[in-house]
Design an enzyme around this catalytic site. Structure first.
Site, PDB file in Angstrom:
ATOM      1  N   SER A 269       0.812  -1.229   0.255  1.00 51.80           N
ATOM      2  CA  SER A 269      -0.172   0.008  -0.029  1.00 51.80           C
ATOM      3  C   SER A 269       0.684   1.486   0.097  1.00 51.80           C
ATOM      4  CB  SER A 269      -0.783  -0.179   1.252  1.00 51.80           C
ATOM      5  OG  SER A 269      -1.444   1.142   1.407  1.00 51.80           O
ATOM      6  N   ASP A 290       4.047  -7.614   3.703  1.00 53.10           N
ATOM      7  CA  ASP A 290       2.752  -6.901   4.537  1.00 53.10           C
ATOM      8  C   ASP A 290       2.139  -7.889   5.363  1.00 53.10           C
ATOM      9  OD1 ASP A 290       0.819  -4.916   4.677  1.00 53.10           O
ATOM     10  OD2 ASP A 290       1.708  -3.682   3.111  1.00 53.10           O
ATOM     11  N   VAL A 315       5.988  -6.993  10.562  1.00 56.44           N
ATOM     12  CA  VAL A 315       7.452  -6.647  10.510  1.00 56.44           C
ATOM     13  C   VAL A 315       8.056  -6.978  12.286  1.00 56.44           C
ATOM     14  CG1 VAL A 315       7.737  -5.231   8.630  1.00 56.44           C
ATOM     15  CG2 VAL A 315       6.879  -4.259  10.741  1.00 56.44           C
ATOM     16  N   SER A 405       9.135  10.175   9.485  1.00 53.52           N
ATOM     17  CA  SER A 405       8.138  11.213   9.198  1.00 53.52           C
ATOM     18  C   SER A 405       8.630  12.469   9.855  1.00 53.52           C
ATOM     19  CB  SER A 405       6.837  10.837   9.885  1.00 53.52           C
ATOM     20  OG  SER A 405       6.117  11.852   9.969  1.00 53.52           O
ATOM     21  N   TYR A 418       3.108   8.237  18.019  1.00 55.97           N
ATOM     22  CA  TYR A 418       3.456   8.271  16.624  1.00 55.97           C
ATOM     23  C   TYR A 418       4.731   9.127  16.433  1.00 55.97           C
ATOM     24  CZ  TYR A 418       3.550   8.696  11.416  1.00 55.97           C
ATOM     25  OH  TYR A 418       3.760   8.552  10.036  1.00 55.97           O
ATOM     26  N   PHE A 451       1.820  12.677   2.219  1.00 55.06           N
ATOM     27  CA  PHE A 451       1.681  12.116   1.022  1.00 55.06           C
ATOM     28  C   PHE A 451       0.392  11.334   0.786  1.00 55.06           C
ATOM     29  CE2 PHE A 451       6.273  13.097   1.047  1.00 55.06           C
ATOM     30  CZ  PHE A 451       6.582  12.827  -0.312  1.00 55.06           C
ATOM     31  N   THR A 453      -1.635   8.733   0.456  1.00 57.66           N
ATOM     32  CA  THR A 453      -1.501   7.219   0.654  1.00 57.66           C
ATOM     33  C   THR A 453      -2.860   6.951   1.317  1.00 57.66           C
ATOM     34  OG1 THR A 453      -0.673   7.335   2.736  1.00 57.66           O
ATOM     35  CG2 THR A 453       0.850   7.289   0.667  1.00 57.66           C
TER      36      THR A 453
HETATM   37  N1  LIG Z   1       1.397   9.126   4.088  1.00 58.62           N
HETATM   38  C1  LIG Z   1       2.078   9.843   4.869  1.00 58.62           C
HETATM   39  O1  LIG Z   1       1.878  11.079   4.533  1.00 58.62           O
HETATM   40  C2  LIG Z   1       3.070   9.504   5.561  1.00 58.62           C
HETATM   41  C3  LIG Z   1       3.360   8.420   5.626  1.00 58.62           C
HETATM   42  N2  LIG Z   1       4.665   8.118   6.568  1.00 58.62           N
HETATM   43  C4  LIG Z   1       5.117   6.564   6.811  1.00 58.62           C
HETATM   44  O2  LIG Z   1       5.238   6.117   5.449  1.00 58.62           O
HETATM   45  C5  LIG Z   1       5.087   4.822   5.569  1.00 58.62           C
HETATM   46  C6  LIG Z   1       4.062   4.228   4.791  1.00 58.62           C
HETATM   47  O3  LIG Z   1       2.876   4.893   4.988  1.00 58.62           O
HETATM   48  P1  LIG Z   1       1.669   4.956   3.881  1.00 58.62           P
HETATM   49  O4  LIG Z   1       1.961   4.470   2.719  1.00 58.62           O
HETATM   50  O5  LIG Z   1       1.329   6.192   4.152  1.00 58.62           O
HETATM   51  O6  LIG Z   1       0.589   4.109   4.645  1.00 58.62           O
HETATM   52  P2  LIG Z   1      -0.236   3.089   4.197  1.00 58.62           P
HETATM   53  O7  LIG Z   1      -1.232   2.537   5.377  1.00 58.62           O
HETATM   54  O8  LIG Z   1      -0.900   3.147   2.779  1.00 58.62           O
HETATM   55  O9  LIG Z   1       0.779   1.820   4.141  1.00 58.62           O
HETATM   56  C7  LIG Z   1       1.431   1.317   5.321  1.00 58.62           C
HETATM   57  C8  LIG Z   1       1.496  -0.423   4.908  1.00 58.62           C
HETATM   58  O10 LIG Z   1       2.144  -0.897   6.196  1.00 58.62           O
HETATM   59  C9  LIG Z   1       1.445  -2.125   6.311  1.00 58.62           C
HETATM   60  N3  LIG Z   1       1.627  -2.658   7.725  1.00 58.62           N
HETATM   61  C10 LIG Z   1       1.111  -2.152   8.875  1.00 58.62           C
HETATM   62  N4  LIG Z   1       1.414  -2.774   9.801  1.00 58.62           N
HETATM   63  C11 LIG Z   1       2.211  -3.653   9.521  1.00 58.62           C
HETATM   64  C12 LIG Z   1       3.017  -4.772  10.309  1.00 58.62           C
HETATM   65  N5  LIG Z   1       2.895  -4.880  11.659  1.00 58.62           N
HETATM   66  N6  LIG Z   1       3.791  -5.583   9.359  1.00 58.62           N
HETATM   67  C13 LIG Z   1       3.951  -5.289   7.987  1.00 58.62           C
HETATM   68  N7  LIG Z   1       3.242  -4.243   7.232  1.00 58.62           N
HETATM   69  C14 LIG Z   1       2.509  -3.501   8.054  1.00 58.62           C
HETATM   70  C15 LIG Z   1      -0.007  -1.910   6.168  1.00 58.62           C
HETATM   71  O11 LIG Z   1      -0.681  -3.217   5.959  1.00 58.62           O
HETATM   72  C16 LIG Z   1       0.158  -1.032   4.925  1.00 58.62           C
HETATM   73  O12 LIG Z   1       0.181  -1.668   3.623  1.00 58.62           O
HETATM   74  C17 LIG Z   1       4.548   4.630   7.112  1.00 58.62           C
HETATM   75  O13 LIG Z   1       5.615   4.196   7.933  1.00 58.62           O
HETATM   76  C18 LIG Z   1       3.971   6.056   7.564  1.00 58.62           C
HETATM   77  O14 LIG Z   1       4.196   6.191   8.973  1.00 58.62           O
HETATM   78  C19 LIG Z   1       5.429   9.113   6.993  1.00 58.62           C
HETATM   79  C20 LIG Z   1       5.017  10.452   6.918  1.00 58.62           C
HETATM   80  C21 LIG Z   1       4.098  10.945   5.946  1.00 58.62           C
HETATM   81  C1  LIG Z   2       0.884  11.508  11.030  1.00 61.12           C
HETATM   82  C2  LIG Z   2       0.251  12.177   9.673  1.00 61.12           C
HETATM   83  C3  LIG Z   2      -0.194  13.397  10.039  1.00 61.12           C
HETATM   84  C4  LIG Z   2      -1.292  13.159  11.030  1.00 61.12           C
HETATM   85  O1  LIG Z   2      -1.232  13.984  11.941  1.00 61.12           O
HETATM   86  C5  LIG Z   2      -2.681  12.515  10.673  1.00 61.12           C
HETATM   87  C6  LIG Z   2      -1.991  11.004  10.423  1.00 61.12           C
HETATM   88  C7  LIG Z   2      -3.195  10.063   9.805  1.00 61.12           C
HETATM   89  C8  LIG Z   2      -4.242   9.931  10.675  1.00 61.12           C
HETATM   90  C9  LIG Z   2      -4.472  11.226  11.141  1.00 61.12           C
HETATM   91  C10 LIG Z   2      -6.022  11.532  10.998  1.00 61.12           C
HETATM   92  C11 LIG Z   2      -6.753  12.719  11.570  1.00 61.12           C
HETATM   93  O2  LIG Z   2      -7.697  12.954  11.611  1.00 61.12           O
HETATM   94  C12 LIG Z   2      -5.531  13.770  12.483  1.00 61.12           C
HETATM   95  C13 LIG Z   2      -4.230  13.552  11.729  1.00 61.12           C
HETATM   96  C14 LIG Z   2      -3.451  12.172  11.375  1.00 61.12           C
HETATM   97  C15 LIG Z   2      -3.260  11.971  13.006  1.00 61.12           C
HETATM   98  C16 LIG Z   2      -0.999  11.103   9.128  1.00 61.12           C
HETATM   99  C17 LIG Z   2      -0.458  10.032   8.573  1.00 61.12           C
HETATM  100  C18 LIG Z   2       1.072  10.342   8.108  1.00 61.12           C
HETATM  101  C19 LIG Z   2       1.302  11.797   8.741  1.00 61.12           C
HETATM  102  C20 LIG Z   2       2.781  12.042   8.938  1.00 61.12           C
HETATM  103  O3  LIG Z   2       3.356  11.214   9.413  1.00 61.12           O
HETATM  104  C21 LIG Z   2       3.194  13.266   8.702  1.00 61.12           C
HETATM  105  O4  LIG Z   2       4.340  13.496   8.977  1.00 61.12           O
END
Ligand SMILES: NC(=O)C1=CN([C@@H]2O[C@H](COP(=O)(O)OP(=O)(O)OC[C@H]3O[C@@H](n4cnc5c(N)ncnc54)[C@H](O)[C@@H]3O)[C@@H](O)[C@H]2O)C=CC1
Ligand SMILES: C[C@]12CC(=O)[C@H]3[C@@H](CCC4=CC(=O)CC[C@@]43C)[C@@H]1CC[C@@H]2C(=O)C=O
Length: 512
Positions: A269, A290, A315, A405, A418, A451, A453
Site C-alpha cells: 500500500s 505486508d 514486521v 516522518s 507516533y 503524502f 496514501t
Molecule cells: N502518508 C504520509 O503522509 C506519510 C507516511 N509516513 C510513513 O510512511 C510509511 C508508509 O505509510 P503509507 O504508505 O502512507 O501508509 P499505508 O497505510 O498506505 O501503508 C502502510 C502499510 O504498512 C502495512 N503494515 C502495517 N502494519 C504492519 C506490520 N506490522 N507489518 C507489516 N506491514 C504492516 C500496512 O498493511 C500497509 O500496507 C509509514 O511508516 C508511515 O508512517 C510518514 C510520513 C507521512
Molecule cells: C501522522 C500523519 C499526520 C497526521 O497527523 C494524521 C495521520 C493520519 C491519521 C490522522 C488523522 C486525523 O484525523 C488527524 C491527523 C492524523 C493523525 C498522518 C499519517 C501520516 C502523517 C505523517 O506522518 C506526517 O508526517
C-alpha cells in the site's frame, strides 16, 4: 505489429537512401519553411517528392506503433520520426515520413520517437525510399480510422483517470507543449470504458504523442484535455476526458536497478507500493512484505510472479521476517535493498481531561512495536543476508532505506506515540550506519511530510485539505511516486549514508 528482419533491412536501406538525399541538400527539419519550396499548411497531399508535411504527433519510444492520420479534412500526413530500435536513449537523427497516400483514411506503421518536434516541418523525398520498401511499409496496415484534434476552449470537468493497471493499450493526443518522452501520472477514477481499459497502463507512462492544436498549458496539476485513442482486441474507441497531468520527468524508466533484489515492508500500500512498482520498473526483483490482511497476494499477481513475490509478514515478528528473508534467498538468491515502509499512525493525547483517561499504554506500545521495533527487526535480520553479497567496486554490499516522518521533528498534539516511534527511527539511523559501515551496508532514512496514501486518506477530507494547504510549495500532498523516486536516488548514490532526509515541500508541522 512488427517487421521481419528482412523487412527491417529493406527499411534500413530506404532510410540510408533518405539520409543520403538529406546530405545532398534536402533540409529535413525546418520550423520556418520557405514558401517556395514547401507546401503551405493544409495544402493537398502530394504523393511525390519533396512534399512538406507537418508533424502531428510523436510516438513512444522503441516500438513500432500504428499511427493514424489525425485529421480527415487537413491533408497532412503524419510524420514518423525514425528511432533506434534500442529505444529512447539513442535517437538517430534521421527523419522519415511514410506517406499514407492521397486517401486520408489510410494508416501506417512508424518507428517512433525521433528528433522531430510537433509543428516542425519535414521535407519528404519519397523517391529515396526503395519502392518495395515503400509498398511494404505502407500496405502493412489494414485497420485505420480518423481522430480529430480539436481545441476545446473550456475542457469539460469530467472524470479524471486512475491508471493503476498495466499494459498500456492506447495512445494519447495531448494538448500542450509537453515533449514526448516526459512522464505523466493521472489521478482519479476511470469509469465508463471498462472494455477498452481492460488493459490499462501503468501509473506513470510516457506521453506518446502530442496534438497540434494550440495547447492548454501542461504544467503540473493543470487540467488538460486528452484524447485517448484506445485500441483493445476488437474495438477502437476514441474519447475525451479531462485528466490531471503531473509532469514527472523523474518517473523515467532507466533500468538503474537491474539485477538487484529488494525487500519492501508495507509494500502492499501507499509509499511502499509505489516503491515496489518503481523498483520493478527499474529492473529489480522485489519481495513484498505486508500483513496477511493486505492485498499483497493480488498485487504480486498483478505485478508479475517472476519478478515479485508477496510474503505475509508482521514486521515486529522475528519468525515472519526470517520467513520472508528465506523466501527472498530461495526465489531471488540474494538481497541488495531493504525499504522499511511498514507503519501505522494514530492520534491520542497523553491524557483526556474530560474523560479523565490516560493514553492507553497498549496503544503506545503497539505504535512503537510496529513502527520502531518492526523497522529495527527487519534491519537486524536482513543485514546477515546482505552481508553475503559480493561487494561492488566501492565495497558496498547493500542499502537500507527507512521511512520515518517529519513528525519525528515536529510532533503535533496527539502524536506522542507516533512521533516517538518515528524519532526513534531517525535516532537509530546513524548508529546503525556506523555498525554496518565495515560491511559496506548503507543506512538512510526519509522523513516524509504529507503524502497521498491510504493512511492519509483515512483522515477526514477537511483535515486532508488543511494539511495540504500547510505545505508551502508545492502546496499539495506529495505523490507516492515522488517518495519512491527519492528512495531510488538514495539507493543509487554511494556517498549517501547515515542521513535522514526530509521530503516535505518545506512543511513544518504546527502544534495542531
Ligand atoms: N502518508 C504520509 O503522509 C506519510 C507516511 N509516513 C510513513 O510512511 C510509511 C508508509 O505509510 P503509507 O504508505 O502512507 O501508509 P499505508 O497505510 O498506505 O501503508 C502502510 C502499510 O504498512 C502495512 N503494515 C502495517 N502494519 C504492519 C506490520 N506490522 N507489518 C507489516 N506491514 C504492516 C500496512 O498493511 C500497509 O500496507 C509509514 O511508516 C508511515 O508512517 C510518514 C510520513 C507521512
Ligand atoms: C501522522 C500523519 C499526520 C497526521 O497527523 C494524521 C495521520 C493520519 C491519521 C490522522 C488523522 C486525523 O484525523 C488527524 C491527523 C492524523 C493523525 C498522518 C499519517 C501520516 C502523517 C505523517 O506522518 C506526517 O508526517
Amino acid at each position: 505489429h512488427s517487421f521481419s528482419i528482412s523487412e527491417s533491412d529493406q527499411f534500413a536501406r530506404g532510410i540510408l537512401r533518405l539520409r543520403r538525399a538529406v546530405e545532398e541538400g534536402i533540409k529535413t527539419s525546418d520550423t520556418t519553411p520557405s514558401p517556395e519550396r514547401l507546401c503551405p499548411e493544409g495544402s493537398a497531399f502530394h504523393n511525390d517528392t519533396n512534399c512538406c508535411h507537418k508533424l502531428l504527433e510523436q510516438g513512444p519510444c522503441g516500438e513500432l506503433q500504428q499511427f493514424y492520420q489525425v485529421s480527415k479534412d487537413s491533408n497532412y500526413g503524419i510524420c514518423a520520426c525514425m528511432a533506434n530500435a534500442d529505444g529512447c536513449n539513442k535517437m538517430i537523427k534521421t527523419n522519415r515520413m511514410i506517406l499514407p497516400g492521397p486517401n486520408s483514411k489510410q494508416c501506417f506503421l512508424a518507428f517512433s520517437q525521433g528528433p522531430c518536434q510537433v509543428g516542425e516541418w519535414f521535407i519528404l523525398n519519397l523517391q529515396s525510399l526503395q519502392p518495395e520498401c515503400q509498398k511494404k511499409l505502407c500496405s502493412s496496415e489494414k485497420n485505420g480510422t480518423d481522430t480529430k484534434v480539436s481545441t476545446p476552449t473550456s475542457p469539460p470537468e469530467t472524470d479524471v483517470f486512475d491508471f493503476t493497471m498495466k499494459d498500456q493499450c492506447y495512445k494519447t493526443f495531448t494538448q500542450g507543449p509537453c515533449p514526448a518522452g516526459q512522464y505523466v501520472q493521472f489521478v482519479g477514477t476511470l469509469s465508463p470504458y471498462p472494455k477498452c481499459f481492460r488493459k490499462a497502463p501503468p501509473t506513470c507512462f510516457s506521453i506518446s504523442s502530442i496534438g497540434t492544436s494550440a495547447g492548454l498549458p501542461c504544467t503540473a496539476g493543470h487540467k488538460l484535455l486528452f484524447f485517448f485513442n484506445c485500441q483493445s482486441d476488437e474495438i477502437f474507441q476514441h474519447f475525451e476526458r479531462v485528466a490531471t497531468l503531473i509532469i514527472m520527468p523523474h518517473a523515467m524508466v532507466t533500468g538503474a536497478l537491474k539485477g538487484m533484489v529488494a525487500l519492501v515492508t508495507g509494500g502492499a500500500s501507499g509509499l511502499g507500493r509505489a516503491t515496489v512498482e518503481r523498483f520493478l520498473r527499474q529492473g529489480s526483483k522485489v519481495v513484498i512484505c505486508d500483513i496477511p490482511a493486505s492485498n499483497g497476494v493480488e498485487l504480486a499477481t498483478e505485478l508479475g510472479k517472476d519478478s515479485s513475490i508477496f510474503c505475509p509478514t508482521d514486521v515486529s515478528q522475528e519468525k515472519d521476517v526470517q520467513a520472508a528473508l528465506s523466501v527472498c534467498k530461495e526465489k531471488f538468491g540474494k538481497l541488495d535493498i531493504v525499504v522499511n515502509c511498514a507503519g501505522i499512525a494514530g492520534a491520542c493525547k497523553v491524557y483526556n481531561f474530560n474523560k479523565k483517561q490516560p493514553h492507553l499504554l497498549e496503544e503506545f506500545q503497539k505504535m512503537i512495536d510496529i513502527n520502531t521495533v518492526g523497522t529495527f527487526n527487519v534491519i537486524r535480520l536482513s543485514v546477515g543476508l546482505m552481508g553475503d553479497n559480493k561487494p561492488n567496486e566501492d565495497g558496498q554490499r547493500g542499502v537500507i532505506v527507512n521511512i520515518a516522518s517529519v513528525s519525528a521533528f515536529e510532533g503535533q498534539q496527539g502524536q506522542a506515540a507516533y512521533t516517538a516511534s518515528k524519532a526513534a527511527i531517525v535516532g537509530m539511523t546513524l548508529p546503525i550506519s556506523r555498525d554496518l559501515a565495515s560491511t559496506g551496508i548503507r543506512v538512510n532514512t526519509i522523513a516524509p511530510g504529507l503524502f497521498k496514501t491510504p493512511m492519509l486518506m483515512a483522515c477526514p477530507e477537511k483535515v486532508q485539505k488543511s494539511l495540504a494547504a500547510a505545505v508551502p510549495f508545492p502546496s499539495r500532498l506529495g505523490f507516492p511516486e515522488e517518495l519512491a523516486h527519492l528512495v531510488e536516488v538514495i539507493v543509487l548514490n554511494p556517498m549517501m549514508n547515515g542521513e535522514t532526509v526530509r521530503l516535505d515541500g518545506a512543511l513544518r508541522m504546527q502544534s495542531k
